[in-house]
Motif scaffolding. Structure first.
Motif, short mmCIF file in Angstrom:
data_model
loop_
_atom_site.label_atom_id
_atom_site.label_comp_id
_atom_site.label_asym_id
_atom_site.label_seq_id
_atom_site.Cartn_x
_atom_site.Cartn_y
_atom_site.Cartn_z
N LYS A 155 -4.41 6.30 -3.63
CA LYS A 155 -3.10 5.72 -3.94
C LYS A 155 -2.75 5.94 -5.41
O LYS A 155 -1.61 6.28 -5.74
CB LYS A 155 -3.10 4.23 -3.60
CG LYS A 155 -1.74 3.60 -3.67
CD LYS A 155 -1.79 2.18 -3.16
CE LYS A 155 -0.41 1.58 -3.29
NZ LYS A 155 -0.36 0.20 -2.90
N LYS A 159 0.17 8.41 -6.91
CA LYS A 159 1.18 7.62 -7.65
C LYS A 159 2.28 7.17 -6.70
O LYS A 159 3.46 7.30 -6.98
CB LYS A 159 1.76 8.41 -8.81
CG LYS A 159 0.73 8.78 -9.84
CD LYS A 159 1.32 9.61 -10.93
CE LYS A 159 0.20 10.00 -11.89
NZ LYS A 159 0.57 11.02 -12.82
N SER A 160 1.83 6.66 -5.59
CA SER A 160 2.76 6.29 -4.52
C SER A 160 2.79 4.79 -4.33
O SER A 160 1.75 4.13 -4.35
CB SER A 160 2.31 6.96 -3.22
OG SER A 160 3.03 6.47 -2.14
N GLU A 161 3.97 4.27 -4.15
CA GLU A 161 4.12 2.86 -3.81
C GLU A 161 3.96 2.65 -2.31
O GLU A 161 3.70 1.56 -1.85
CB GLU A 161 5.49 2.35 -4.27
CG GLU A 161 5.66 2.35 -5.78
CD GLU A 161 4.65 1.45 -6.47
OE1 GLU A 161 4.36 0.35 -5.96
OE2 GLU A 161 4.13 1.86 -7.53
N ARG A 162 4.15 3.73 -1.57
CA ARG A 162 4.00 3.65 -0.12
C ARG A 162 2.53 3.62 0.24
O ARG A 162 1.70 4.22 -0.41
CB ARG A 162 4.69 4.84 0.54
CG ARG A 162 6.19 4.85 0.23
CD ARG A 162 6.86 6.05 0.80
NE ARG A 162 6.67 6.10 2.25
CZ ARG A 162 6.82 7.19 2.96
NH1 ARG A 162 7.13 8.32 2.38
NH2 ARG A 162 6.66 7.16 4.26
N ARG A 163 2.22 2.92 1.31
CA ARG A 163 0.83 2.77 1.72
C ARG A 163 0.44 3.75 2.82
O ARG A 163 -0.73 3.92 3.10
CB ARG A 163 0.59 1.35 2.22
CG ARG A 163 0.77 0.32 1.16
CD ARG A 163 0.56 -1.05 1.72
NE ARG A 163 0.79 -2.03 0.67
CZ ARG A 163 1.03 -3.28 0.87
NH1 ARG A 163 1.07 -3.74 2.10
NH2 ARG A 163 1.22 -4.10 -0.12
#
Length: 191
Positions: A155, A159-163
């Motif tokens: 993650k 650099k993702s806010e999505r899981r």
């Protein structure tokens, strides 16, 4: 911690952690291995051979995990072009495994016996299906903990806010890891 690894990847510490893992396993299990071997010419030579085999196998597993992780991440995010970052993230996810090894070593030193870890098979003791038993033997709390750490590392790398993407990547690697570790058990069950 994983964000810091992107700026300054560190592969020496994970290498030392994984190497220590192999050395601890060798030191703890060697006396029990000697009971099985009747004729031993040189204890030091056998110790180094076992250390090389065990440490080599865990380092190969780390490299394979890193290569698979790098391949999948690079497909989803071309911005990740440095293998060393992925290598260090995968290496630091091994901290639970070293804790498992230390707890295993402690149990072996206390009881004086080497035992076979049973993983989540404890939850289903009367299971007769060989493949299911082999799979449940491999899944244990420390392995789950390792992959939770790997999830947070992936993650941070993406650099993702999505899981969804990190969870999908770690799930694919988890299934691949479980498959590779289970194949020898499945093959020997048919013999």
């Amino acid at each position: 911690m994983f964000n810091e690894l992107q700026e300054k990847p560190n592969t020496l510490r994970p290498f030392l952690i994984i190497l220590l893992n192999g050395i601890i396993l060798t030191v703890v299990t060697l006396p029990h291995t000697f009971k099985e071997i009747k004729y031993i010419s040189t204890t030091v030579v056998v110790f180094f051979i076992f250390t090389f085999l065990i440490c080599g196998s865990v380092i190969i597993e780390w490299v394979m995990l890193s290569v698979l992780l790098y391949f999948i991440i690079s497909l989803l995010s071309p911005a990740i072009s440095n293998f060393r970052i992925v290598f260090s993230v995968a290496g630091f996810s091994w901290v639970p495994i070293i804790l498992k090894t230390i707890s295993f070593a402690t149990l072996v030193l206390i009881t004086g016996e080497v035992f076979e870890p049973v993983g989540l098979r404890v939850l289903v003791p009367n299971l007769d299906h060989d493949v299911a038993v082999a799979l449940l033997n491999q899944v244990e709390p420390f392995l789950i903990w390792q992959f939770v750490l790997l999830y947070f590392g992936v993650k941070a790398l993406l650099k993702s806010e999505r899981r969804v993407a990190p969870l999908l990547i770690v799930s694919i690697i988890f299934v691949a890891n479980l498959t590779l570790k289970t194949i020898p058990s499945i093959m020997t069950s048919f013999l």
